[in-house]
Design a protein around this motif. Structure first.
Motif, PDB file in Angstrom:
ATOM      1  N   GLU A 140      -9.292   6.795   0.308  1.00 53.34           N
ATOM      2  CA  GLU A 140      -8.429   5.765   0.893  1.00 53.34           C
ATOM      3  C   GLU A 140      -8.406   4.526  -0.010  1.00 53.34           C
ATOM      4  O   GLU A 140      -9.312   4.293  -0.818  1.00 53.34           O
ATOM      5  CB  GLU A 140      -8.955   5.396   2.292  1.00 53.34           C
ATOM      6  N   ASN A 141      -7.349   3.699   0.131  1.00 49.33           N
ATOM      7  CA  ASN A 141      -7.141   2.525  -0.699  1.00 49.33           C
ATOM      8  C   ASN A 141      -8.206   1.463  -0.417  1.00 49.33           C
ATOM      9  O   ASN A 141      -8.370   1.014   0.723  1.00 49.33           O
ATOM     10  CB  ASN A 141      -5.743   1.950  -0.433  1.00 49.33           C
ATOM     11  N   PHE A 142      -8.934   1.033  -1.458  1.00 52.00           N
ATOM     12  CA  PHE A 142     -10.031   0.073  -1.321  1.00 52.00           C
ATOM     13  C   PHE A 142      -9.533  -1.274  -0.799  1.00 52.00           C
ATOM     14  O   PHE A 142     -10.102  -1.846   0.138  1.00 52.00           O
ATOM     15  CB  PHE A 142     -10.725  -0.114  -2.682  1.00 52.00           C
TER      16      PHE A 142
ATOM     17  N   ASN B 267     -16.762   2.694   3.769  1.00 58.56           N
ATOM     18  CA  ASN B 267     -17.275   3.269   2.518  1.00 58.56           C
ATOM     19  C   ASN B 267     -17.098   4.784   2.467  1.00 58.56           C
ATOM     20  O   ASN B 267     -16.861   5.351   1.393  1.00 58.56           O
ATOM     21  CB  ASN B 267     -18.749   2.882   2.342  1.00 58.56           C
ATOM     22  N   ALA B 268     -17.186   5.427   3.631  1.00 57.58           N
ATOM     23  CA  ALA B 268     -16.939   6.873   3.681  1.00 57.58           C
ATOM     24  C   ALA B 268     -15.464   7.174   3.412  1.00 57.58           C
ATOM     25  O   ALA B 268     -15.126   8.156   2.726  1.00 57.58           O
ATOM     26  CB  ALA B 268     -17.371   7.434   5.032  1.00 57.58           C
ATOM     27  N   LEU B 269     -14.573   6.338   3.942  1.00 54.34           N
ATOM     28  CA  LEU B 269     -13.126   6.511   3.707  1.00 54.34           C
ATOM     29  C   LEU B 269     -12.778   6.311   2.242  1.00 54.34           C
ATOM     30  O   LEU B 269     -11.888   6.990   1.705  1.00 54.34           O
ATOM     31  CB  LEU B 269     -12.336   5.526   4.575  1.00 54.34           C
ATOM     32  N   ILE B 270     -13.465   5.368   1.579  1.00 53.45           N
ATOM     33  CA  ILE B 270     -13.244   5.165   0.135  1.00 53.45           C
ATOM     34  C   ILE B 270     -13.633   6.428  -0.632  1.00 53.45           C
ATOM     35  O   ILE B 270     -12.937   6.860  -1.558  1.00 53.45           O
ATOM     36  CB  ILE B 270     -14.043   3.940  -0.364  1.00 53.45           C
TER      37      ILE B 270
ATOM     38  N   PHE C 245       0.824  -1.201   0.000  1.00 61.71           N
ATOM     39  CA  PHE C 245       0.000   0.000   0.000  1.00 61.71           C
ATOM     40  C   PHE C 245       0.860   1.254   0.000  1.00 61.71           C
ATOM     41  O   PHE C 245       1.938   1.290   0.587  1.00 61.71           O
ATOM     42  CB  PHE C 245      -0.920   0.007   1.221  1.00 61.71           C
ATOM     43  N   ASP C 246       0.368   2.276  -0.656  1.00 67.06           N
ATOM     44  CA  ASP C 246       1.057   3.561  -0.712  1.00 67.06           C
ATOM     45  C   ASP C 246       0.746   4.318   0.575  1.00 67.06           C
ATOM     46  O   ASP C 246      -0.335   4.885   0.734  1.00 67.06           O
ATOM     47  CB  ASP C 246       0.566   4.355  -1.944  1.00 67.06           C
ATOM     48  N   GLU C 247       1.703   4.323   1.491  1.00 64.86           N
ATOM     49  CA  GLU C 247       1.477   4.984   2.775  1.00 64.86           C
ATOM     50  C   GLU C 247       1.389   6.502   2.639  1.00 64.86           C
ATOM     51  O   GLU C 247       0.902   7.179   3.524  1.00 64.86           O
ATOM     52  CB  GLU C 247       2.606   4.619   3.757  1.00 64.86           C
ATOM     53  N   GLU C 248       1.883   7.032   1.521  1.00 60.85           N
ATOM     54  CA  GLU C 248       1.864   8.487   1.317  1.00 60.85           C
ATOM     55  C   GLU C 248       0.551   8.955   0.690  1.00 60.85           C
ATOM     56  O   GLU C 248       0.370  10.129   0.450  1.00 60.85           O
ATOM     57  CB  GLU C 248       3.046   8.897   0.415  1.00 60.85           C
ATOM     58  N   ARG C 249      -0.343   8.006   0.407  1.00 62.54           N
ATOM     59  CA  ARG C 249      -1.596   8.362  -0.229  1.00 62.54           C
ATOM     60  C   ARG C 249      -2.374   9.323   0.669  1.00 62.54           C
ATOM     61  O   ARG C 249      -2.574   9.061   1.855  1.00 62.54           O
ATOM     62  CB  ARG C 249      -2.410   7.098  -0.476  1.00 62.54           C
ATOM     63  N   LYS C 250      -2.858  10.415   0.123  1.00 62.13           N
ATOM     64  CA  LYS C 250      -3.563  11.429   0.890  1.00 62.13           C
ATOM     65  C   LYS C 250      -5.053  11.381   0.612  1.00 62.13           C
ATOM     66  O   LYS C 250      -5.483  11.306  -0.540  1.00 62.13           O
ATOM     67  CB  LYS C 250      -3.031  12.825   0.531  1.00 62.13           C
TER      68      LYS C 250
END
Length: 450
Positions: free
Chosen positions: A362-364, A355-358, A269-274
Motif C-alpha cells: 500500500e502507498n506509504f 506497517n503491515a499494509l506497507i 494517490f493511485d486508486e488502482e494500486r494493488k
C-alpha cells in the motif's frame, strides 16, 4: 391578650427577619400593628401580617422593589392580590426572556472559547482548513486604497476584534529539518472575500498545525518541524503564522496565542494500486511497548487481523483490542478513531496495521496521512456521543473516578450513611491504581521525604 396576636420578637423568629428590619417596615407602614397596648405601647400583629411578610420576602427575592410591594398592599382593591400576581407573572416572563438571552450569550462565548482552544497550545494537530482570503499588508499605500494609513489600521482593528479577520505572517521554509525560515510578508486573513483589493486566495487544504503563546515561537517551530521530519510528511515550503489572540484583543503579551500552519503537499494517490495477497506482519508502539499483529489481504481487502503479542495493561487496553481491529475490518482502512481511555494502545494497533499494509504494497504517504487524520476523529466511546438513559437523581456525595482513591472515598462516605454515586469514564474500575504496578502513594514515605 389573644393568642393569635404576636409581638415583633416572635414574628422575627417565625419569618427570619431581624427586629431592625421589622421596625423599619413598621415605621414605613408596611407592617401595620393590629393592636397597640395603651398601657405600655407594645405593638401586636395578627397571622395575616405574618402571611403578608412571607409574601414580601418571596416578592423581594424575585426582583420586586419595596416601593412596588408597599403600593400594592396599600391599594385596598388589591387585597385579593390578583392584580399583584399579574405583575408577578409578567416579571417571571421577563426573567425567562433574560435567561434565554443569557443562554445565547453563553453559547456565543463558548463558541469563542472553542475557537481560541486554549488547551491546544503546544499540541500538534492535523487540520483540514477551508478556503481563505489573504490581504498583503506590506503593499498598503494611499494609492491602493484611497484611504489614510490610520484609517486602514482602524479597519484592520475592527475586523480583528469582531472575529472576521486575523493578523498573520508568511514565511518561506528554507529547511524542513531545522528552524530555518525567511519572512515573506504580513497579512490580514479573511474567512470570506472582502472589499479590499489585491486579495490572494488560499485553497482548501490539509495543514500540520501547532499553537504557541508569546515568546515560545522557536520552541513550537522546532517541535512541528521535527515532527514533520520524523514522520516524513511532504509539506509545501511555506509557513503561515496566524494570530488567534493578538494585541487588539489582549493587552497582556503572555496571553497572545499564534497558530503555525504548514500546508501538506497534495498527493494524488493511485486508486488502482494493488496490494499483494497473503499474510503480513506489522509492529506498532503502544503504551507498554511493541504491539505485533498479522493481517490477511485478499483482493485489496483486509480480511483478518490477528494480535500476535503486546505488553499493554489488561482491562485498560482491552476495549482497544476489541474495537480497533473490528473498525479497521469494517472500513477496510486505518482511518478510524481511537478508543476513549486507551488512545496509545489504539494508536499502536493502527500503526502496526499500517506497517503491515506497507509490506503488502500500500502507498506509504497515503497511510501516513490517514494516521494523522485519525487523531482528529471523535473517539469511540466518547461521552459526547452517549445519551442519558437514567432519570435525574440526587446524591449526597458525587465521586468522579473509580480508582483506589475514589473507591475508598465511596466506601467511607457510604459507611457514614450518605447516598453516594461513583462515576467512571472507563469500561472498568481501577483507574491509576490498576496501571501503577501495585504502587500506592502514602504520605510521609521515604521517597516523598527525600
Amino acid at each position: 391578650m389573644k393568642k393569635e396576636l404576636y409581638l415583633i420578637g416572635e414574628i422575627s423568629k417565625i419569618t427570619g427577619l431581624s427586629n431592625k428590619t421589622l421596625r423599619y417596615y413598621d415605621e414605613n407602614s408596611i407592617l401595620k400593628p393590629d393592636y397597640v397596648d395603651p398601657n405600655n405601647g407594645y405593638r401586636y400583629y395578627s397571622e395575616y401580617q405574618i402571611l403578608k411578610l412571607q409574601n414580601i420576602i418571596t416578592l423581594k427575592d424575585n426582583g420586586f422593589s419595596l416601593e412596588e410591594i408597599k403600593k400594592r398592599f396599600d391599594d385596598a382593591e388589591s387585597r385579593d392580590m390578583n392584580g399583584f400576581f399579574d405583575i408577578y407573572k409578567k416579571k417571571i416572563e421577563d426573567i425567562d426572556i433574560e435567561i434565554e438571552n443569557l443562554k445565547n450569550s453563553k453559547k456565543r462565548l463558548q463558541n469563542l472559547l472553542d475557537e481560541f482552544s486554549y488547551l491546544e497550545v503546544d499540541k500538534i494537530i492535523l487540520k483540514c482548513l477551508p478556503e481563505k482570503f489573504l490581504y498583503n499588508l506590506d503593499i498598503i499605500t494611499n494609492k491602493d486604497l484611497n484611504n489614510s494609513i490610520f484609517d486602514i489600521y482602524k479597519i484592520i482593528e475592527a475586523s480583528v476584534e469582531c472575529g472576521s479577520a486575523h493578523l498573520g505572517k508568511q514565511f518561506k521554509l528554507l529547511n524542513s529539518k531545522g528552524c530555518s525560515s525567511e519572512k515573506i510578508s504580513e497579512f490580514l486573513l479573511f474567512k470570506n472575500e472582502n472589499y479590499l483589493k489585491n486579495i490572494e486566495k488560499i485553497k482548501k487544504n490539509e495543514y500540520i498545525t501547532i499553537r504557541y503563546r508569546y515568546g515560545n515561537r522557536e520552541e513550537a517551530l522546532k517541535k512541528i518541524l521535527d515532527y514533520i521530519s520524523l514522520n516524513k510528511i511532504n509539506v509545501e515550503p511555506v509557513i503561515y503564522e496566524i494570530d488567534i489572540i493578538n494585541s487588539f484583543l489582549s493587552r497582556n503579551k503572555n496571553e497572545y496565542i499564534t497558530e503555525i500552519q504548514i500546508p501538506i503537499k497534495t498527493v494524488i494517490f493511485d486508486e488502482e494500486r494493488k496490494m499483494k495477497n497473503g499474510k503480513f506482519i506489522g509492529i506498532g508502539k503502544g503504551y507498554g511497548g511493541d504491539i505485533s499483529i498479522e493481517i490477511e489481504i485478499v483482493e485489496n481487502t483486509i480480511k483478518n487481523i490477528e494480535i500476535l503479542s503486546h505488553n499493554e495493561t489488561k482491562i485498560i487496553s482491552d476495549p482497544a483490542f476489541v474495537q480497533i481491529p473490528k473498525s479497521i475490518l469494517e472500513a477496510n482502512s486505518i482511518l478510524i478513531p481511537n478508543v476513549s481511555g486507551c488512545s496509545m494502545s489504539s494508536r499502536g494497533i493502527r500503526e502496526a496495521v499500517k506497517n503491515a499494509l506497507i509490506e503488502a504494497g500500500e502507498n506509504f504517504d497515503k497511510l501516513e496521512i490517514q494516521m494523522l487524520e485519525a487523531e482528529n476523529l471523535v473517539k469511540i466511546g466518547d461521552g459526547a456521543s452517549k445519551k442519558i438513559i437514567k432519570p435525574i437523581e440526587n446524591f449526597d456525595v458525587v465521586i468522579v473516578g473509580a480508582g483506589g482513591a475514589g473507591l475508598s472515598a465511596a466506601i467511607s462516605a457510604a459507611s457514614k450513611g450518605a447516598k453516594v454515586v461513583l462515576l467512571e469514564k472507563m469500561s472498568s474500575i481501577g483507574g491509576n491504581t490498576l496501571i501503577s504496578m501495585g504502587g500506592i502513594n502514602i504520605p510521609g514515605n521515604d521517597a516523598q521525604i527525600e
